[in-house]
Design a protein around this motif. Structure first.
Motif, short mmCIF file in Angstrom:
data_model
loop_
_atom_site.label_atom_id
_atom_site.label_comp_id
_atom_site.label_asym_id
_atom_site.label_seq_id
_atom_site.Cartn_x
_atom_site.Cartn_y
_atom_site.Cartn_z
N GLY A 137 -32.59 -52.16 -25.36
CA GLY A 137 -33.57 -53.09 -25.89
C GLY A 137 -34.95 -52.68 -25.44
N GLU A 138 -35.96 -53.14 -26.16
CA GLU A 138 -37.33 -52.74 -25.82
C GLU A 138 -38.30 -53.87 -26.16
N VAL A 139 -39.29 -54.03 -25.29
CA VAL A 139 -40.37 -54.99 -25.53
C VAL A 139 -41.69 -54.27 -25.29
N GLU A 140 -42.64 -54.48 -26.20
CA GLU A 140 -43.98 -53.93 -26.04
C GLU A 140 -44.99 -55.05 -26.20
N ALA A 141 -45.86 -55.21 -25.21
CA ALA A 141 -46.91 -56.23 -25.25
C ALA A 141 -48.25 -55.51 -25.18
N VAL A 142 -49.13 -55.81 -26.12
CA VAL A 142 -50.45 -55.19 -26.16
C VAL A 142 -51.50 -56.25 -25.81
N PHE A 143 -52.33 -55.92 -24.83
CA PHE A 143 -53.40 -56.81 -24.37
C PHE A 143 -54.75 -56.15 -24.61
N GLY A 144 -55.74 -56.96 -24.95
CA GLY A 144 -57.11 -56.51 -24.99
C GLY A 144 -57.76 -56.82 -23.66
N LEU A 145 -58.56 -55.89 -23.15
CA LEU A 145 -59.23 -56.09 -21.86
C LEU A 145 -60.73 -55.89 -21.99
N LEU A 182 -53.27 -61.54 -25.04
CA LEU A 182 -52.13 -60.90 -25.67
C LEU A 182 -52.45 -60.76 -27.15
N GLN A 183 -52.42 -59.53 -27.66
CA GLN A 183 -52.74 -59.30 -29.06
C GLN A 183 -51.49 -59.14 -29.92
N SER A 184 -50.44 -58.54 -29.35
CA SER A 184 -49.21 -58.40 -30.12
C SER A 184 -48.01 -58.29 -29.19
N LEU A 185 -46.86 -58.62 -29.73
CA LEU A 185 -45.60 -58.55 -29.01
C LEU A 185 -44.58 -57.97 -29.97
N ARG A 186 -43.96 -56.86 -29.57
CA ARG A 186 -42.95 -56.20 -30.40
C ARG A 186 -41.64 -56.20 -29.62
N ILE A 187 -40.58 -56.70 -30.22
CA ILE A 187 -39.28 -56.82 -29.56
C ILE A 187 -38.24 -56.12 -30.42
N ARG A 188 -37.42 -55.29 -29.76
CA ARG A 188 -36.34 -54.60 -30.44
C ARG A 188 -35.05 -54.77 -29.64
N ASN A 189 -34.00 -55.25 -30.30
CA ASN A 189 -32.64 -55.31 -29.75
C ASN A 189 -32.52 -56.05 -28.43
N LEU A 190 -33.12 -57.22 -28.34
CA LEU A 190 -32.96 -58.07 -27.16
C LEU A 190 -32.30 -59.37 -27.58
N ALA A 191 -31.27 -59.75 -26.84
CA ALA A 191 -30.53 -60.99 -27.08
C ALA A 191 -30.11 -61.06 -28.55
N LEU A 192 -30.57 -62.06 -29.27
CA LEU A 192 -30.22 -62.21 -30.67
C LEU A 192 -31.20 -61.52 -31.60
N ILE A 193 -32.27 -60.97 -31.04
CA ILE A 193 -33.35 -60.40 -31.86
C ILE A 193 -33.08 -58.93 -32.14
N GLU A 194 -33.02 -58.61 -33.43
CA GLU A 194 -32.92 -57.19 -33.82
C GLU A 194 -34.31 -56.57 -33.82
N ALA A 195 -35.26 -57.21 -34.49
CA ALA A 195 -36.62 -56.69 -34.54
C ALA A 195 -37.59 -57.83 -34.86
N VAL A 196 -38.62 -57.96 -34.03
CA VAL A 196 -39.68 -58.95 -34.25
C VAL A 196 -41.01 -58.30 -33.91
N ASP A 197 -41.98 -58.47 -34.78
CA ASP A 197 -43.35 -58.03 -34.52
C ASP A 197 -44.25 -59.25 -34.67
N MET A 198 -44.91 -59.64 -33.59
CA MET A 198 -45.79 -60.81 -33.61
C MET A 198 -47.21 -60.39 -33.30
N ARG A 199 -48.17 -60.95 -34.04
CA ARG A 199 -49.59 -60.72 -33.77
C ARG A 199 -50.19 -62.06 -33.36
N PHE A 200 -51.10 -62.02 -32.42
CA PHE A 200 -51.76 -63.23 -31.94
C PHE A 200 -53.25 -63.12 -32.24
#
Length: 192
Positions: free
Chosen positions: A75-83, A15-33
């Motif tokens: 709400g939207e979630v995007e997960a980016v994986f390297g393969l 998992l390289q990144s996780l982007r979350i918009r408008n889910l539960a209490l989260i308005e916007a989060v961008d995480m990089r791993f």
């Protein structure tokens, strides 16, 4: 270059990144791993479980209307994986007619009324496709992991890996998908 003299990490299957918009209490989060161990810590109620729920949703687990942040339409979630080339996910992607070329982007949306839509590399797919991909991409461990030892799917995956049969499993999965498509086409032709 890495200290080992390699130009890239040994494995990018992560998992390289996780982007979350408008889910539960989260308005916007961008995480990089980063490669290696990534740890999320925090007080009770800090939102760690919401992050895991969002990742699980992106991987095809069941969503619900209550997931959408109050006041938002969706709400939207995007997960980016390297393969790496030859990753087991490639067989699932091939069966779905999708190419990955080293990067796999899973995106899932849920409307305020609970309708969810899934995309893999910007191509609409069934949630089942996400779940099939998830089996080879993510392992989520928690307090009651020993229950996972009772899941026969895990037994089969371990035996296939031990036997070095992942390639054969991918071939059978592709053949099964082709058979199901042929049967559907035959049924449609017979109905016509």
């Amino acid at each position: 270059d890495l200290p080992t003299g390699r130009s890239r990490p040994l494995a990018i299957e992560m998992l390289q990144s996780l982007r979350i918009r408008n889910l539960a209490l989260i308005e916007a989060v961008d995480m990089r791993f980063e490669p290696g161990l990534n740890v999320l810590t925090g007080e009770t109620g800090a939102g760690k479980s919401i992050l895991l729920d969002a990742l699980a949703f992106a991987l095809g687990w069941r969503g619900r209307a209550g997931m959408v942040r109050p006041g938002a339409e969706r709400g939207e979630v995007e997960a980016v994986f390297g393969l790496d080339p030859g990753h087991a996910a490639e067989a699932v992607l091939e069966a779905a007619g999708i190419t990955a070329e080293g990067e796999l982007i899973l995106r899932r949306t849920v409307s305020a009324d609970g309708r969810a839509t899934a995309f893999v590399n910007d191509r609409r797919v069934a949630a089942e496709t996400l779940r099939m991909l998830a089996d080879g991409l993510v392992e989520i461990h928690g307090q009651h992991d020993e229950r996972g030892l009772l899941d026969p799917r895990g037994h089969r995956m371990l035996l296939d890996a031990f036997a070095g049969a992942e390639g054969l499993v991918a071939e059978v999965r592709t053949a099964w998908s082709a058979l199901r498509a042929a049967e559907a086409a035959l049924a449609a032709a017979q109905d016509a």
